[in-house]
Scaffold this active site. Structure first.
Site, PDB file in Angstrom:
ATOM      1  N   ASP A 413       0.857  -1.175   0.000  1.00 56.72           N
ATOM      2  CA  ASP A 413       0.000   0.000   0.000  1.00 56.72           C
ATOM      3  C   ASP A 413       0.899   1.233   0.000  1.00 56.72           C
ATOM      4  O   ASP A 413       2.112   1.127   0.234  1.00 56.72           O
ATOM      5  CB  ASP A 413      -0.888  -0.031   1.251  1.00 56.72           C
ATOM      6  CG  ASP A 413      -1.794   1.184   1.347  1.00 56.72           C
ATOM      7  OD1 ASP A 413      -2.312   1.614   0.306  1.00 56.72           O
ATOM      8  OD2 ASP A 413      -1.967   1.698   2.458  1.00 56.72           O
ATOM      9  N   LYS A 414       0.338   2.398  -0.277  1.00 58.75           N
ATOM     10  CA  LYS A 414       1.135   3.626  -0.287  1.00 58.75           C
ATOM     11  C   LYS A 414       0.920   4.453   0.976  1.00 58.75           C
ATOM     12  O   LYS A 414       1.817   4.605   1.796  1.00 58.75           O
ATOM     13  CB  LYS A 414       0.824   4.468  -1.526  1.00 58.75           C
ATOM     14  CG  LYS A 414       1.625   5.782  -1.585  1.00 58.75           C
ATOM     15  CD  LYS A 414       1.232   6.619  -2.784  1.00 58.75           C
ATOM     16  CE  LYS A 414      -0.113   7.270  -2.581  1.00 58.75           C
ATOM     17  NZ  LYS A 414      -0.099   8.296  -1.526  1.00 58.75           N
ATOM     18  N   THR A 415      -0.304   4.964   1.134  1.00 59.06           N
ATOM     19  CA  THR A 415      -0.583   5.880   2.236  1.00 59.06           C
ATOM     20  C   THR A 415      -0.521   5.149   3.569  1.00 59.06           C
ATOM     21  O   THR A 415      -1.230   4.179   3.801  1.00 59.06           O
ATOM     22  CB  THR A 415      -1.969   6.512   2.053  1.00 59.06           C
ATOM     23  OG1 THR A 415      -2.035   7.142   0.778  1.00 59.06           O
ATOM     24  CG2 THR A 415      -2.232   7.546   3.139  1.00 59.06           C
ATOM     25  N   LYS A 789      -7.075  -5.184  -5.181  1.00 54.64           N
ATOM     26  CA  LYS A 789      -5.800  -5.509  -4.538  1.00 54.64           C
ATOM     27  C   LYS A 789      -5.692  -7.007  -4.268  1.00 54.64           C
ATOM     28  O   LYS A 789      -4.665  -7.633  -4.552  1.00 54.64           O
ATOM     29  CB  LYS A 789      -5.652  -4.724  -3.227  1.00 54.64           C
ATOM     30  CG  LYS A 789      -5.455  -3.229  -3.395  1.00 54.64           C
ATOM     31  CD  LYS A 789      -5.263  -2.557  -2.043  1.00 54.64           C
ATOM     32  CE  LYS A 789      -5.031  -1.057  -2.184  1.00 54.64           C
ATOM     33  NZ  LYS A 789      -4.784  -0.400  -0.874  1.00 54.64           N
ATOM     34  N   ASP A 809      -1.541  -0.920   6.010  1.00 54.52           N
ATOM     35  CA  ASP A 809      -1.820  -0.448   7.369  1.00 54.52           C
ATOM     36  C   ASP A 809      -3.282  -0.124   7.614  1.00 54.52           C
ATOM     37  O   ASP A 809      -3.652   0.224   8.730  1.00 54.52           O
ATOM     38  CB  ASP A 809      -0.985   0.812   7.673  1.00 54.52           C
ATOM     39  CG  ASP A 809      -1.513   2.026   6.927  1.00 54.52           C
ATOM     40  OD1 ASP A 809      -1.569   3.116   7.523  1.00 54.52           O
ATOM     41  OD2 ASP A 809      -1.871   1.890   5.742  1.00 54.52           O
ATOM     42  N   ASP A 813      -6.717  -2.698   3.270  1.00 50.10           N
ATOM     43  CA  ASP A 813      -5.631  -3.595   2.882  1.00 50.10           C
ATOM     44  C   ASP A 813      -5.823  -5.013   3.416  1.00 50.10           C
ATOM     45  O   ASP A 813      -5.007  -5.894   3.127  1.00 50.10           O
ATOM     46  CB  ASP A 813      -4.284  -3.055   3.394  1.00 50.10           C
ATOM     47  CG  ASP A 813      -3.975  -1.665   2.864  1.00 50.10           C
ATOM     48  OD1 ASP A 813      -4.179  -1.443   1.664  1.00 50.10           O
ATOM     49  OD2 ASP A 813      -3.547  -0.806   3.653  1.00 50.10           O
TER      50      ASP A 813
END
Length: 1070
Positions: A413-415, A789, A809, A813
């Site tokens: 994940d990014k954020t 995802k 996080d 996710d």
């Protein structure tokens, strides 16, 4: 080419299909139908019986009307949480079924049961039942303890006390006794026991806040609103004096939506629409005040329970490989038994001899293998959790530690994972002028000048530059819009408890200056925006359901009435609010949202698209802010239509969107904001480390393409010299085909693709897309949904056959984490939902480097060595048994009787063999400094058919040397063969542990010394197996020594030569 017609769209009606089925008069067809019906009846009977014992009934959901203050006569699920796997009836059958569905355990069960048949019995039954019973006992104890802990946690939650409002007053009830229709009083910081509609709160405005981090992973507070009619009652007791009911839709999984209505017929008639803002979902926590809720869903029908999908039971690749080897060993058992039978001949009861030979060679498949591996996994878990360099790491799945050493794809994940999810306002763009950190003081100065109380005088000032005055006005409009268009609520706490504030003499603003303010919102972006407006002088003082109050730089308060709020959703990608200025009476619609949406709603401009791209390239998250002034007539007309849409039960959301859309056009573009999400600590070095280790990293994010690409560049996920192919937007099969061909022509190019295009590609060219994407050094999927995802993870596993890890996080996710072979959660700003659902929970992204490269490597290497050595232990003794039987006329007689066979795999060799989990090939510093050595692990060379057959050859050689040596050197009595061969066998195994280990550990020496002393003691204890006089003679000692040297020394020589002429790559680094 015409489109294919789905099967369900058949042109035949139901009556016609029934007619066609009855058209056949063939007797055999009729009998087949009766037989199938009978089978279906039996099948349904056993399925229902299974559901009865396991409490797995199919649930049929339905909508409901719940009366306020009256008991509900309908039956609904009990409000009881049940996470147990078993009950008293199903515990033993289910545990045994789960164990014996594995080939290894089923095989030994059959072997043990055969010992009850006198004709094929070999030795004592306990030699077979003892190890099997031990394995089952350990498993049952572990399962019982785990299930008891689950039951205990459930009981604590089910027994929590709550206050129930009744006609006779307030009573205390347990959570499990709460029913649909009950009125429950919830206090601050108390968990919500069921899904409820908010009826009343302790606040006059009817509002309260809840924390939803355990439901959706978001840590920000959510505002909830009570039903207006019930909030207006004078007391809680009046709830029993009204005739009202709440209609609630049937239970849904979606936690972000709700459709319901409140209808009252007495003493007054009223009707209100209910939405998500009027609900209190189970497992959320009341963050402020006291609330009274009407229970509408309980137990399995709550949103929380419906979203708690059971995670799949993960099995490591090493366990699957070991299972394959056991099948090969089973084939070897059958082949060896058949060979012995053929050589013996088929005279007499040959089938008995065949079964006895199978029993004699059953030790080829060691039952202790499963126990040793499980104990090893427990040790790996202990090592990971006590590693001080990755503190607070939690291992929630103890069965897949070896997977960490085989990872080929990491999906991140990014954020909040690569970034900190801590937002800072960095840039404000007005079209003609831009402000950043260095010039924000100028914004504050312009605001102060606009709100200055000093009147402007002088002819020169009156004729000041129109451009300058225009900039001041535009800055004030932009900052005010940012300060008003949000869902932020300020929460105040006293800085000094002992200071008594004079509420009469001080104004509200002055009181707030003495207090610490905390901004609560559903998004950290909004908190960053409101915090910035405070820093430049436009401060948010208060907000409730009906009003917002600001304090401008001149110290004056500005109060606005909230007329309507349109929340942000993932579909609309924007939020809006309609306000009335109490000072002037002006009505205005303020909106902010993503540039892709807002660019179509604002007036024509020539700068928005370009500046959005510039900010995205800087890694900033952009929001477009706009405004539209409304006349009282326009708003009155809109309000009537919007109220009617809110009362709709069918397609309410669509009707509301259509009404709102009538206002969303020709908006005045005020400004463009840029917010920065900082990278996590050591993200760049960790990503570089993982890429050097041969791990391909994919970023899966819901953010927009420009921001995702910028973060990928700034984090060095995509290197500066690497080419990027941005997959064009595709809407159909032909466009997807053309774009895939364009991407195929590019070499060593990172891929960036949107979720919409990804959906089209996967629908039409699933294999082709995965083939191209998996060859790319890096893939970034933006605008990606949680379902996408998880789908990407499944497809990578399906088409590449490689092991995957997923890290995130947030609650969005969880599906990806559970789908991956190794799911890693980070405890971050978005809550603990991902960490709780993961196999491994970390506190920082940078810890994943050590988790994979050090602990993953060691776990895989150690388990590979341990499993092969345990198999070798069975192979060598089976080889000796085969030679013994062959020499003594193919007699199906056991070489070692009773305790010797049990002791060989337990007391005498268990500790030294298990000490292999302490072995390591390289130090942790070498593994982190040279990540390239991790690449070899994904090839699975430490445990393969090649290494397996090498161990087979070693076992045959050593077993032959020991057995033939004992036969040559024994003196007349058979007991001497047993004494010489068994002693040489034990010593050989102890020496082979040292030969297998790559580094020395003091505990290994201690384990070998203890095992040897235990064996020496048994030589004097079990006199029925050993001749005391013989084992004390020098002949015994030199014969054992010669046999042991012959079996071990050549292997040591081969190991030395191999290390000199073909050393492993890691030895050069060490």
């Amino acid at each position: 080419m015409p489109e294919e017609i789905p099967l369900q769209n058949s042109s035949l009606s139901g009556d016609e299909e029934e007619y066609l089925l009855q058209y056949t008069t063939d007797h055999s067809t009729e009998m087949d139908r009766v037989r199938r019906n009978r089978q279906n009846i039996f099948g349904r009977f056993f399925r229902q019986l299974w559901r009865y014992f396991t409490c797995q009934w199919e649930t049929k959901y339905r909508d409901r009307s719940v009366a306020v203050g009256a008991e509900t006569k309908e039956s609904f699920p009990r409000n009881r949480i049940k996470n147990q796997k078993y009950n008293i009836i199903t515990f033993v059958p289910l545990v045994l079924f789960l164990q014996f569905k594995f080939f290894l355990n089923l095989y030994f069960l059959l072997m043990a049961c055969s010992q009850f048949i006198p004709g094929i019995r070999i030795g004592y039954p306990y030699t077979y039942w003892g190890p099997l019973s031990f394995v089952l006992l350990v498993t049952m104890i572990r399962e019982a303890i785990d299930d008891y802990r689950r039951w205990k946690r459930d009981s604590e939650i089910n027994s929590m006390k709550y206050v129930k409002l009744t006609k006779l007053g307030r009573v205390t009830v347990k959570s499990m006794k709460i029913k649909v229709g009950d009125l429950i009083v919830v206090e601050k910081d108390q968990r919500l026991p069921a899904d409820m509609v908010l009826i009343r709160t302790s606040e006059k405005t009817g509002s309260c806040f809840i924390r939803t981090d355990q439901l959706d992973g978001e840590t920000d507070w959510k505002l909830r609103l009570a039903v207006t009619s019930t909030q207006a009652l004078n007391s809680d007791e009046e709830l029993f004096d009204i005739a009202a009911q709440v209609y609630a839709e049937k239970p849904q999984r979606d936690i972000h939506s709700f459709i319901g209505t409140y209808s009252q017929t007495s003493p007054t008639v009223s009707r209100e629409s209910l939405a998500i803002d009027n609900t209190l979902w189970c497992n959320t926590v009341l963050a402020s005040g006291t609330a009274i809720g009407l229970v509408i869903y309980t137990g399995k029908e709550t949103r929380s329970a419906m979203n708690n999908s059971e995670p799949r039971s993960k099995v490591g690749l090493l366990d699957l490989e070991v299972n394959q080897l056991t099948k090969v060993l089973f084939g070897a058992v059958i082949s060896l038994a058949s060979l012995m039978l053929c050589l013996k001949g088929f005279d007499g009861p040959w089938y008995k001899y065949m079964f006895r030979f199978v029993l004699l060679f059953s030790y080829l498949i060691p039952i202790s293998l499963r126990v040793n591996l499980d104990m090893g996994k427990a040790y790996y878990t202990w090592c990971i959790q006590r590693d001080k360099r990755i503190p607070d790491t939690v291992v929630r799945s103890t069965t897949i530690a070896e997977e960490l050493g085989r990872i080929s794809y990491l999906l991140s994940d990014k954020t909040g994972t690569l970034t900190q999810n801590v937002m800072h306002f960095r840039k404000l763009h007005l079209g003609t002028v831009s402000y950043s950190n260095e010039t924000f003081d100028e914004v504050a100065s312009l605001l102060a000048q606009y709100h200055s109380q000093t009147p402007v005088s002088g002819h020169s000032q009156a004729l000041a530059s129109k451009m300058r005055r225009n900039v001041i006005t535009r800055v004030e409009d932009a900052v005010k819009a940012i300060a008003l268009c949000h869902n932020v609520t300020p929460v105040y706490e006293d800085t000094e408890d002992d200071v008594i504030i004079d509420l009469v003499s001080e104004t509200e603003v002055n009181q707030h200056e003495r207090q610490n303010v905390t901004y609560q919102a559903s998004s950290p972006d909004e908190v960053a925006l409101v915090s910035w407006t405070e820093s430049v002088g436009m401060r948010l003082i208060s907000r409730d359901l009906t009003s917002i109050e600001l304090c401008n730089p001149g110290g004056r308060r500005e109060r606005y009435t909230i007329l309507q709020v349109f929340p942000f959703t993932s579909e609309t990608k924007r939020m809006g609010i309609i306000l009335r200025d109490e000072a002037t009476g002006d009505i205005a619609l303020y909106m902010k949202g993503a540039d892709t949406v807002m660019s179509k709603l604002v007036e024509f401009n020539d700068w928005l698209e370009e500046e959005c791209g510039n900010m995205a390239r800087e890694g900033l998250r952009t929001l477009v802010v706009a405004k539209r002034n409304l006349t009282p007539e326009e708003y009155t007309d809109f309000e009537a239509r919007y109220t009617a849409a809110k009362m709709a039960v069918v397609d309410r959301a669509a009707k509301q969107s259509n009404v709102i859309a009538t206002l969303e056009h020709n908006l005045e573009l005020l400004c463009l904001t840029g917010v920065e999400d900082k990278l996590q600590d050591n993200v760049r070095s960790t990503l570089e480390l993982l890429k050097n280790a041969g791990i391909k990293i994919w970023m899966l994010t819901g953010d927009k393409l420009e921001t995702a690409t910028c973060i990928a560049k700034s984090s060095r996920l995509i290197s500066r010299t690497q080419n990027i192919h941005v997959f064009a937007d595709v809407n159909n099969r032909a466009e997807a085909h053309e774009e895939l061909n364009n991407f195929r022509r590019k070499q060593d190019c990172a891929l960036v693709i949107k979720g919409e295009s990804l959906e089209v590609c996967l629908s039409n060219y699933e294999f082709e897309f995965l083939e191209l994407a998996s060859a790319s050094p890096c893939v970034v999927c933006c605008r990606c949904s949680p379902t996408q995802k998880a789908l990407i993870v499944e497809l990578i596993k399906k088409y590449t056959g490689k092991r995957t890890a997923a890290i995130g996080d947030g609650g969005n996710d969880v599906s990806m984490i559970q789908a991956a072979d190794a799911g890693i959660g980070i405890v971050g700003k978005e809550g603990r939902q991902a960490a709780l659902a993961s196999d491994f929970a970390l506190t920082q992204f940078s810890h994943i480097g050590r988790l994979l490269l050090v602990h993953g490597r060691r776990s895989y290497k150690r388990s590979a060595a341990l499993s092969q050595f345990v198999i070798h232990r069975g192979l060598i003794i089976s080889t000796m048994q085969a030679i013994f039987s062959a020499i003594f006329y193919f007699a199906s007689i056991a070489l070692y009787q009773g305790f010797l066979m049990v002791g060989f795999s337990t007391v005498y060799t268990m500790l030294p063999v298990f000490s292999l989990v302490l072995d390591r090939d390289v130090t942790s510093s070498v593994a982190m400094t040279y990540p390239e050595i991790y690449r070899d692990l994904s090839k699975g060379r430490s445990l393969s058919f090649k290494t397996f057959f090498i161990w087979v050859l070693i076992s045959i050689y050593q077993g032959g040397i020991i057995m033939y040596g004992a036969l040559i050197l024994f003196e007349d009595e058979l007991i001497h063969i047993v004494a010489i061969s068994f002693t040489a066998l034990i010593i050989t195994e102890l020496i082979m542990v040292s030969l297998t280990a790559k580094t020395f550990h003091p505990l290994m020496l201690g384990a070998e010394l203890i095992s040897f002393l235990l064996y020496v003691a048994t030589l004097y204890i079990f006199k029925e197996y050993f001749d005391i006089n013989f084992i004390q003679s020098s002949a015994f000692l030199w014969k054992v020594t010669v046999i042991t040297l012959l079996s071990c020394v050549p292997l040591y020589v081969l190991k030395f030569l191999h290390s000199k002429f073909a050393p492993p790559s890691y030895t050069k680094l060490a």
